[in-house]
Design an enzyme around this catalytic site. Structure first.
Site, short mmCIF file in Angstrom:
data_model
loop_
_atom_site.label_atom_id
_atom_site.label_comp_id
_atom_site.label_asym_id
_atom_site.label_seq_id
_atom_site.Cartn_x
_atom_site.Cartn_y
_atom_site.Cartn_z
N GLU A 186 0.80 -1.23 0.00
CA GLU A 186 0.00 0.00 0.00
C GLU A 186 0.83 1.28 0.00
O GLU A 186 0.50 2.25 -0.68
CB GLU A 186 -0.97 0.00 1.19
CG GLU A 186 -2.16 -0.92 1.02
CD GLU A 186 -1.84 -2.38 1.32
OE1 GLU A 186 -0.74 -2.66 1.82
OE2 GLU A 186 -2.71 -3.24 1.06
N HIS A 225 -10.49 -4.99 10.09
CA HIS A 225 -11.02 -4.69 8.77
C HIS A 225 -12.29 -3.85 8.80
O HIS A 225 -13.03 -3.82 7.84
CB HIS A 225 -11.32 -5.99 8.01
CG HIS A 225 -10.12 -6.59 7.35
ND1 HIS A 225 -8.96 -6.88 8.02
CD2 HIS A 225 -9.90 -6.95 6.06
CE1 HIS A 225 -8.09 -7.41 7.18
NE2 HIS A 225 -8.63 -7.46 5.97
#
Lengths: 320, 323
Positions: free
Chosen positions: B60, B129
């Protein structure tokens, strides 16, 4: 290299040396704030690497950036004005020592978070590939940066996407005060390229002629075949920054490397091969010193940024 | 006017902007061959090709970093974070590079990058998450943070983000992808940094955005049955934050509830409430109330998760608490 080019580089190295000495004095006088990382000892790397580029090739580096700025074509007065936080500095006094850039020179900074500019370099190279130009991106970083995740992610991405980027590790053998033996799993940075199947080379970073030659070969590879890692073994004579007690290395070690001075080596080379006379080199060095004197005067006399610019350039403009 | 889903609205915005401007391209995990893990970019790879719809390694920091670099060089990248939880791994590139580079180099470089990130809880994905960390990113000057609550706003705001020259974090709430709304066929943008009255009312002001906009509108319908008319203000953008419609509404209703999906502490509720007090203290008839997530890592168990997330009934009760 042509003779004129060699003399230009000799002058550039001398200019960087004098610039950094002046910066150290200005720091001690309290005129430069924040951190100050000097390039003294590493001049052959920046000058050798950057001089091998074409104008369309981009250069991006870490926070030890004054020498790279000069090598990229920035005037010493603009560097010094930025160091003093003046409105006439390359970043209008908002960047400081670690954030020098001049986009018109294709010099993209000056980045202070270790490793963070490696993905930026990948992105710059991606843009050139996307636009189908022949430009390469030259990304310089220290040995310390090769232990952070960014380095490995960017190496990997550059191979996967075949990006036209030349990774140049200025291995000055210390990440701040931690020697490469204590921080890196492998003693030679070039070994890290093997894991990514990336061609690589290791060069004596104190010898500008070798650095230049290695960079030319590496760039040739980059333009046709994608990324390349060039490791230049060098040494910084001063501390990591101005507040460094240097407990991590001996005086003898520094002295040993000082005998291997990149300007001295190039000096001998130029004389031995009759590219220049002692008088010519002395004149060049003297000229560098007086250029820096003049640049310091310019920087000191330049105005501070006006208070009104505090809020400028935070955003570009609103849309719609 | 056609009625489409939030997913379709976002997809249309991306598609139309890529057709309009060759410099616009997408990069991220599974955006290409897979078609996007939330199917937002389905069909893009075949139409635009691998150069403009770039599948990336799982990295990322470097996805956003490469997008930032490409933006510095004049392209207009759209970097996708598969979920906003992974944006924590790109935190440096978002808040320390994208948000700073324009200012720090005296305006020489611009970062016209859009970072799309999917957030929100309620899908039993467990604590790592399920974040709604929007406010963290909204802390940083130099970055714009946008989070739409309707398909119309999603399409218009995303187009504004892509056309603008500043870095924008565009936060989508995954539970809204199926939400439907009217979206015109013709091209339009919704300017970033303009709050919007989504429902008019006179008794209380509900300030909210994204998923909690839909929750608040449902609460307002329930309240209307009891004769309470709530005015619902959608912030749409957390930075810049447009307080004018909020203040105007509050001066009319004198009562406010702020509803957000993230945690209460240091949240948007705190920011908005203080700004209301600063601007309209003389108009306050009751202490402002906040509706937010319970202060726990979001649990997996469905019942526990819903217990932790702010619900329609929480908004209803908070409104009654300020009346």
């Amino acid at each position: 290299m042509e003779r004129d080019e060699m003399l230009r580089l000799y002058h550039q190295m001398a200019l960087i040396r004098r610039l950094e000495e002046a910066a150290a004095s200005l720091y001690q006088e309290g005129k430069i704030g924040g951190f100050l990382h000097l390039y003294i000892g590493q001049e052959a790397v920046g000058c050798g690497v950057v001089s091998a580029r074409r104008p369309e090739d981009r250069v991006i580096t870490a926070y030890r950036d004054h020498g790279i700025a000069i090598a990229a074509g920035m005037e010493a007065r603009t560097v010094l004005a930025e160091l003093l936080g003046k409105a006439t500095g390359c970043s209008k006094g908002k960047g400081g020592s670690m954030h020098m850039a001049d986009v018109s020179l294709n010099f993209w900074g000056g980045h202070a978070i270790v490793g963070a500019h490696l993905p930026l370099a990948a992105g710059l190279a991606l843009a050139d590939k996307y636009n189908k130009t022949t430009a390469a991106t030259i990304c310089l970083f220290g040995d310390g940066a090769t232990n952070i995740g960014y380095f490995h992610e960017a190496m990997n991405l550059s191979v996967v996407w075949e990006l036209p980027v030349l990774w140049v590790c200025e291995n000055n053998q210390y990440g701040m005060g931690t020697s490469i033996e204590r921080a890196s799993a492998v003693p030679e940075i070039r070994q890290k390229a093997h894991g990514y199947g990336m061609p690589n080379a290791r060069v004596d970073g104190m010898d500008i002629v070798q650095v230049r030659k290695a960079t030319e070969a590496a760039l040739k590879h980059v333009r046709t075949n994608g990324p390349f890692l060039l490791e230049a073994v060098t040494y910084r004579y001063r501390g990591h920054s101005m507040g460094d007690p240097e407990r991590y290395r001996s005086h003898e070690e520094v002295t040993k490397w000082e005998k291997n001075d990149p300007i001295g080596i190039f000096h001998k080379y130029l004389i031995k091969n009759k590219h220049a006379t002692e008088a010519e080199l002395e004149q060049s060095a003297n000229q560098a010193a007086s250029e820096i004197q003049e640049a310091v005067r310019f920087a000191e006399e330049s105005p501070d940024p006006a208070p009104e610019v505090l809020f400028s350039d935070v955003y570009v403009k609103e849309v719609g | 006017m056609p009625i489409i889903t939030m997913r379709e609205a976002i997809s249309q915005a991306l598609w139309e902007e890529m057709e309009r401007d060759e410099r616009v391209f997408i990069l991220g995990e599974e955006v290409g061959v897979w078609g996007g893990t939330y199917a937002v970019t389905r069909g893009f790879y075949d139409h635009f090709g691998p150069e403009r719809v770039r599948d990336t390694p799982i990295a990322e920091g470097t996805i956003v970093g490469a997008a930032n670099g490409a933006a510095m060089a004049g392209l207009r990248p759209i970097a996708e974070m598969m979920t906003i939880n992974f944006a924590f791994l790109a935190m440096d590139q978002i808040v320390n590079q994208a948000a700073k580079i324009h200012s720090m180099f005296g305006g020489q470089m611009t970062i016209p990058v859009v970072i799309r990130a999917v957030g929100g809880g309620g899908r039993q994905l467990g604590a790592t998450h399920s974040h709604t960390p929007d406010v963290i990113f909204a802390h940083f000057p130099g970055l714009k943070v946008v989070s739409p609550g309707t398909p119309y706003d999603a399409k218009g705001l995303l187009k504004a983000a892509i056309r603008g020259d500043d870095p924008v974090l565009f936060i989508e709430n995954a539970t809204l992808y199926q939400a439907k709304g009217e979206v015109p066929i013709e091209d339009y943008i919704v300017p970033i940094g303009v709050s919007n009255i989504q429902r008019a009312g006179k008794d209380v002001t509900i300030v909210t955005y994204s998923k909690m906009l839909q929750v608040s509108l449902q609460a307002a319908e329930l309240l209307a049955k009891e004769g309470i008319e709530a005015e619902v203000v959608d912030l749409r953008s957390l930075r810049p934050l447009d307080m004018q419609p909020v203040i105007r509404s509050f001066k009319k209703t004198n009562r406010a509830v702020i509803a957000e999906e993230g945690w209460r502490s240091y949240g948007i509720g705190a920011e908005v409430a203080v700004r209301v007090y600063e601007a309209a203290l003389d108009y306050v008839d009751a202490p402002i109330r906040r509706v937010a997530q319970k202060e726990v890592p979001l649990p997996y168990n469905r019942h526990l998760e819903q217990l932790a997330l702010p619900q329609v009934q929480d908004v209803v009760e908070a409104v009654k608490g300020v009346l």
